[in-house]
Design a protein around this motif. Structure first.
Motif, PDB file in Angstrom:
ATOM      1  N   LEU A  65      46.056 -43.307 -16.367  1.00  0.00           N
ATOM      2  CA  LEU A  65      45.756 -42.390 -17.462  1.00  0.00           C
ATOM      3  C   LEU A  65      46.801 -41.282 -17.491  1.00  0.00           C
ATOM      4  N   ALA A  66      47.629 -41.296 -18.541  1.00  0.00           N
ATOM      5  CA  ALA A  66      48.621 -40.230 -18.705  1.00  0.00           C
ATOM      6  C   ALA A  66      47.935 -38.991 -19.268  1.00  0.00           C
ATOM      7  N   GLU A  67      48.403 -37.842 -18.843  1.00  0.00           N
ATOM      8  CA  GLU A  67      47.809 -36.589 -19.333  1.00  0.00           C
ATOM      9  C   GLU A  67      48.160 -36.344 -20.798  1.00  0.00           C
ATOM     10  N   SER A  68      49.317 -36.849 -21.220  1.00  0.00           N
ATOM     11  CA  SER A  68      49.752 -36.645 -22.597  1.00  0.00           C
ATOM     12  C   SER A  68      50.513 -37.880 -23.045  1.00  0.00           C
ATOM     13  N   ASN A  69      50.870 -37.922 -24.310  1.00  0.00           N
ATOM     14  CA  ASN A  69      51.591 -39.062 -24.870  1.00  0.00           C
ATOM     15  C   ASN A  69      53.044 -39.051 -24.397  1.00  0.00           C
ATOM     16  N   THR A  70      53.405 -40.028 -23.584  1.00  0.00           N
ATOM     17  CA  THR A  70      54.785 -40.132 -23.093  1.00  0.00           C
ATOM     18  C   THR A  70      55.590 -41.166 -23.871  1.00  0.00           C
ATOM     19  N   GLY A  71      55.002 -41.699 -24.953  1.00  0.00           N
ATOM     20  CA  GLY A  71      55.695 -42.681 -25.765  1.00  0.00           C
ATOM     21  C   GLY A  71      55.727 -44.043 -25.094  1.00  0.00           C
TER      22      GLY A  71
END
Length: 323
Positions: A65-71
């Motif tokens: 689960l990434a904390e934010s959108n990393t593309g």
């Protein structure tokens, strides 16, 4: 002979229904996928709750689960790094809008190319939701490193060699990753797969195994050219709305950086490329100052004068005043 172990890597962002179809297709493969690594780029549409339920019932599914959108680029870099540390023979990459056909992995692994150690990566034929082949997922570079899609007749062969492939079904050998490293996460979106597989092509062969099929559900077939019947239709096909320019500018920046990495710096060529794009924006786009500033910012990054810093799609939307 013991079957080769394969880890699938899926990158997803706010497309729960497509993600579910992709994972179900992976779990239903005629050749078992040994592990499925899902990289969730900060989804807020119920994807994470769905993944929690899948993990509870499938011990081969692992979620990051990434904390934010990393593309897409950041997602694949994270996914490959994570899976690589576990030590599989092959790594099978796809976005959440990809659906491998039931025997897609079996066809890849049973191919003659999989047995040849000089082959460092494989992929299959990719079809759109219209059931037409999407040829642009593989191709070659011309002398100026422009992308050339394969001739349709190549897909009548059992396999063919290519210079690059998209991350819609690319399957990469473990020791090849050991030699070339990981994808460029700083690209965020577009051309990260082309750059990475171009790197792989320097150390071995890339092969498209045509009997292995993947469906790509992006709803776009870039190979179909619709000839406009009027000037108005032609103008419409050339439109460049500001809302989409965060992605197109990012892709152009990454393409220039890729050429610099593989062929050497060419700042005048890069300036010409960006100037032509800006001219097109002024003629066919929304002509917003923010769009022009974005391209100028990315030009400076592309030629190495600034570190890569990508404008996130949500931030771009807010900057345009869109709700």
């Amino acid at each position: 002979m013991k079957p080769k172990s394969v880890a699938a890597i899926v990158v997803s962002y706010n497309r729960r229904a497509l993600l579910q179809e992709c994972i179900e297709a992976l779990l239903a493969q005629t050749q078992t996928v040994d592990a499925i690594f899902v990289i969730d780029n900060g989804s807020s549409d119920g994807s994470r709750e769905y993944l929690d339920a899948v993990k509870a019932n499938q011990d081969t599914v692992f979620v990051v689960l990434a904390e934010s959108n990393t593309g897409g680029a950041g997602g694949f870099a994270t996914g490959i790094t994570t899976a690589f540390s576990k030590g599989f023979d092959w790594y099978w990459l796809m976005d959440d809008d990809a659906e491998p056909m039931p025997d897609a992995l079996e066809k890849l692994m049973a191919s003659e190319d999989a047995a040849r150690t000089e082959v460092v990566a494989m992929c299959g034929s990719v079809f759109g939701i219209d059931k037409r082949l999407q040829y642009w997922h593989q191709g070659t570079f011309d002398s100026r490193m422009r992308l050339v899609t394969p001739m349709p007749e190549l897909h009548t062969n059992a396999s063919f060699q290519t210079d690059y492939m998209s991350f819609v079904g690319a399957c990469i050998r473990h020791d090849a990753i050991q030699r070339v490293g990981f994808p460029a996460r700083e690209y965020f979106v577009w051309n990260d797969d082309v750059e990475y597989t171009a790197r792989l092509s320097r150390i071995g062969e890339l092969r498209c195994v045509t009997a292995s099929h993947m469906m790509h559900k992006d709803g776009e077939n870039r190979d179909l050219v619709q000839r406009p019947h009027s000037i108005r239709e032609w103008m419409e096909t050339r439109r460049m709305p500001a809302a989409t320019q965060w992605k197109h500018a990012c892709g152009l920046r990454n393409y220039v950086d890729m050429v610099f990495r593989h062929r050497g710096p060419a700042p005048l060529w890069a300036a010409s490329l960006f100037a032509r794009r800006l001219a097109r924006v002024l003629v066919f786009g929304d002509r917003r100052v923010s769009v022009i500033a974005l391209y100028l910012r990315y030009f400076v990054q592309a030629v190495g004068r600034r570190q890569f810093e990508t404008v996130l799609p949500a931030d771009w939307k807010r900057s345009l005043g869109d709700s």
